[in-house]
Design a protein around this motif. Structure first.
Motif, mmCIF file in Angstrom:
data_model
loop_
_atom_site.group_PDB
_atom_site.id
_atom_site.type_symbol
_atom_site.label_atom_id
_atom_site.label_comp_id
_atom_site.label_asym_id
_atom_site.label_seq_id
_atom_site.Cartn_x
_atom_site.Cartn_y
_atom_site.Cartn_z
ATOM 1 N N GLU A 1 0.833 -1.214 0.000
ATOM 2 C CA GLU A 1 0.000 0.000 0.000
ATOM 3 C C GLU A 1 0.864 1.259 0.000
ATOM 4 N N SER A 2 2.057 1.156 0.583
ATOM 5 C CA SER A 2 2.915 2.338 0.641
ATOM 6 C C SER A 2 3.259 2.841 -0.753
ATOM 7 N N GLY A 3 3.348 1.923 -1.702
ATOM 8 C CA GLY A 3 3.681 2.298 -3.073
ATOM 9 C C GLY A 3 2.665 3.271 -3.641
ATOM 10 N N LYS A 4 1.395 2.974 -3.411
ATOM 11 C CA LYS A 4 0.326 3.851 -3.907
ATOM 12 C C LYS A 4 0.432 5.230 -3.268
ATOM 13 N N ARG A 5 0.773 5.211 -1.959
ATOM 14 C CA ARG A 5 0.857 6.475 -1.234
ATOM 15 C C ARG A 5 1.987 7.347 -1.783
ATOM 16 N N ILE A 6 3.114 6.724 -2.053
ATOM 17 C CA ILE A 6 4.240 7.474 -2.617
ATOM 18 C C ILE A 6 3.859 8.066 -3.962
ATOM 19 N N LEU A 7 3.216 7.280 -4.795
ATOM 20 C CA LEU A 7 2.848 7.755 -6.127
ATOM 21 C C LEU A 7 1.878 8.925 -6.048
ATOM 22 N N ARG A 8 0.964 8.838 -5.094
ATOM 23 C CA ARG A 8 -0.011 9.910 -4.934
ATOM 24 C C ARG A 8 0.674 11.188 -4.502
ATOM 25 N N GLN A 9 1.527 11.070 -3.495
ATOM 26 C CA GLN A 9 2.166 12.254 -2.940
ATOM 27 C C GLN A 9 3.160 12.888 -3.898
ATOM 28 N N LEU A 10 3.841 12.030 -4.595
ATOM 29 C CA LEU A 10 4.969 12.516 -5.365
ATOM 30 C C LEU A 10 4.564 12.950 -6.760
ATOM 31 N N LEU A 11 3.707 12.196 -7.366
ATOM 32 C CA LEU A 11 3.415 12.425 -8.778
ATOM 33 C C LEU A 11 1.941 12.692 -9.030
ATOM 34 N N SER A 12 1.166 12.781 -7.936
ATOM 35 C CA SER A 12 -0.283 12.886 -8.076
ATOM 36 C C SER A 12 -0.819 11.815 -9.018
ATOM 37 N N MET A 13 -0.216 10.651 -8.923
ATOM 38 C CA MET A 13 -0.716 9.549 -9.733
ATOM 39 C C MET A 13 -1.791 8.847 -8.937
ATOM 40 N N TYR A 14 -2.983 8.829 -9.464
ATOM 41 C CA TYR A 14 -4.046 8.144 -8.744
ATOM 42 C C TYR A 14 -4.283 6.784 -9.364
ATOM 43 N N THR A 15 -4.583 5.880 -8.456
ATOM 44 C CA THR A 15 -4.639 4.483 -8.838
ATOM 45 C C THR A 15 -5.663 4.214 -9.932
ATOM 46 N N GLU A 16 -5.177 3.633 -10.977
ATOM 47 C CA GLU A 16 -6.098 3.195 -12.014
ATOM 48 C C GLU A 16 -6.642 1.824 -11.670
ATOM 49 N N GLU A 17 -5.760 1.021 -11.143
ATOM 50 C CA GLU A 17 -6.166 -0.340 -10.806
ATOM 51 C C GLU A 17 -6.163 -0.492 -9.296
ATOM 52 N N PRO A 18 -7.302 -0.841 -8.724
ATOM 53 C CA PRO A 18 -7.347 -0.967 -7.273
ATOM 54 C C PRO A 18 -6.442 -2.088 -6.769
ATOM 55 N N ASN A 19 -6.368 -3.146 -7.531
ATOM 56 C CA ASN A 19 -5.476 -4.240 -7.143
ATOM 57 C C ASN A 19 -4.294 -4.271 -8.095
ATOM 58 N N GLY A 20 -3.143 -4.246 -7.530
ATOM 59 C CA GLY A 20 -1.961 -4.330 -8.363
ATOM 60 C C GLY A 20 -1.556 -2.980 -8.919
ATOM 61 N N TYR A 21 -0.547 -3.032 -9.746
ATOM 62 C CA TYR A 21 0.050 -1.801 -10.253
ATOM 63 C C TYR A 21 0.124 -1.840 -11.772
ATOM 64 N N SER A 22 -0.116 -0.685 -12.371
ATOM 65 C CA SER A 22 0.028 -0.606 -13.825
ATOM 66 C C SER A 22 1.511 -0.512 -14.160
ATOM 67 N N GLU A 23 1.804 -0.680 -15.429
ATOM 68 C CA GLU A 23 3.196 -0.642 -15.865
ATOM 69 C C GLU A 23 3.828 0.720 -15.582
ATOM 70 N N MET A 24 3.009 1.766 -15.809
ATOM 71 C CA MET A 24 3.479 3.135 -15.569
ATOM 72 C C MET A 24 3.817 3.349 -14.096
ATOM 73 N N GLU A 25 2.952 2.831 -13.233
ATOM 74 C CA GLU A 25 3.175 2.992 -11.794
ATOM 75 C C GLU A 25 4.429 2.245 -11.349
ATOM 76 N N LEU A 26 4.581 1.046 -11.876
ATOM 77 C CA LEU A 26 5.771 0.267 -11.521
ATOM 78 C C LEU A 26 7.036 0.954 -12.003
ATOM 79 N N SER A 27 6.950 1.508 -13.187
ATOM 80 C CA SER A 27 8.100 2.201 -13.736
ATOM 81 C C SER A 27 8.470 3.412 -12.876
#
Lengths: 164, 206
Positions: free
Chosen positions: B86-112
């Protein structure tokens, strides 16, 4: 579900199970979870093999369960001592993944496939057939081996649970 | 061959300092990225049986996000930057304002994106370490995986496999306050690297 008697097999470890116990090992990455089964006597064995060959071992004494070429003979000895027959044994395998796809693959990064190759070669030396396997890929696996049914259940994050 | 029984307490302290300096710089980098204070725990240096390594991040079957880098150069080793799922989603939100597209798992962009964050942090860890020790160290191209901790970390233990059943690792945990974002750095130097690290820091054994 009846509470099963669980026998944990650690990393670079092996064990056998009889009388309905279930062998379990968690978090297989490039390691191989190898199981042997005597369906007649219902004796199951499992080894969590970490490295393909004991030739590179620099430890003394060596941990037999760690290397494919020493773990399989050791597991056989333990199972035969428990009453299993070599001629009846059947093998299953899971694991041997490549967790990270890195560019410039050196040999040490191919450890997963090499573990699988080495286990396969060792089993054929003892003429033990591999009835099924779920190896390779790039994901971790947790496996459980039932000494009653001889079924190997494999769980992974992406693909859920399957039985082979 | 038992390499580690001869480690003295002060040598372990030296390795702790190695972790402290490296992770300190990485925590500063993360703090700048997030524009938030980041706290760091005192590094732990331990010789752990393989079985227990994954327990440090919640057990062998715990699903974690791990960025892996191979450290190349004079003191090679393996490095992992590990955060909870879950921390991964939080970092993405805070840092890049990336909001989760997929509730479960990570998209390729998010992983990158996470892989690049891990790369920046590991890079700052290593460059400060290289400055400190005057040893040339360079990270490989990073790789990321979201999987069972046991499966991931065992990958970094292979170099130890041929010499015993335990590995020496330098672990640092950091926390972002309030949000309880927890991350772990694992530096697992190859067994042969310790001598070089000690020698470069003027700690000469025997």
């Amino acid at each position: 579900m009846i509470q099963q008697n669980l026998v944990k097999v650690g990393m670079a470890d092996l064990n056998i199970a009889t009388e309905g116990a279930v062998l379990k090992t968690t978090g297989l990455g490039s390691c191989v979870g190898l199981t042997l089964y005597d369906p007649h006597r219902k004796i199951a064995g499992m080894a969590h093999v970490m490295l393909p060959s004991s030739d590179i071992a620099r430890e003394t004494p060596i941990n037999l369960a760690k290397y494919a070429d020493t773990a399989i003979p050791e597991l056989l000895d333990r199972m035969i001592a428990a009453g299993a027959y070599l001629e009846r044994l059947k093998a299953k395998m899971a694991g041997g993944a490549q967790m990270f796809a890195m560019s410039g693959q050196s040999d040490s990064l191919r450890i997963g496939p090499r573990n699988v190759e080495s286990c396969t070669a060792m089993l054929s030396r003892f003429k033990i057939p591999i009835v099924s396997q779920d190896t390779g890929g790039s994901f971790g696996r947790t496996i459980e081996f039932d000494s009653v049914s001889g079924m190997l259940s494999i769980r992974s994050v992406q693909f859920g649970t399957k039985e082979i | 061959m038992n390499l580690f029984s001869r480690f003295e307490a002060f040598e372990l302290d030296v390795l702790k300092e190695v972790g402290n300096i490296g992770a300190g710089n990485a925590a500063t980098a993360l703090s700048r990225l997030l524009d938030k204070p980041v706290d760091m725990a005192v590094p732990k240096v331990s010789l752990l049986p393989f079985e227990e390594v994954a327990d440090r991040v919640g057990g062998s079957e715990q699903i974690v996000i791990a960025v892996y880098l191979r450290v190349e150069g004079e003191a090679p080793g393996n490095m992992f930057f590990i955060i909870e799922e879950e921390s991964g989603k939080r970092i993405l939100r805070q840092l890049l304002s990336m909001y989760t597209e997929e509730p479960n798992g990570y998209s390729e962009m998010e992983l990158s994106a996470l892989c690049e964050i891990g790369n920046i942090l590991a890079g700052s860890y290593l460059s400060s370490l290289a400055d400190f020790t005057h040893l040339a160290m360079a990270p490989s191209v990073p790789a990321i995986a979201v999987d069972m901790a046991g499966a991931i970390l065992s990958y970094g233990l292979m170099q130890y496999g041929e010499m015993g059943d335990s590995a020496l690792l330098i672990e640092t945990t950091f926390l972002e306050d309030h949000q309880s974002l927890e991350g772990h750095f694992f530096l697992i130097p190859d067994p042969e690297s310790f001598d070089k690290i000690f020698r470069s820091l003027g700690v000469v054994g025997e």
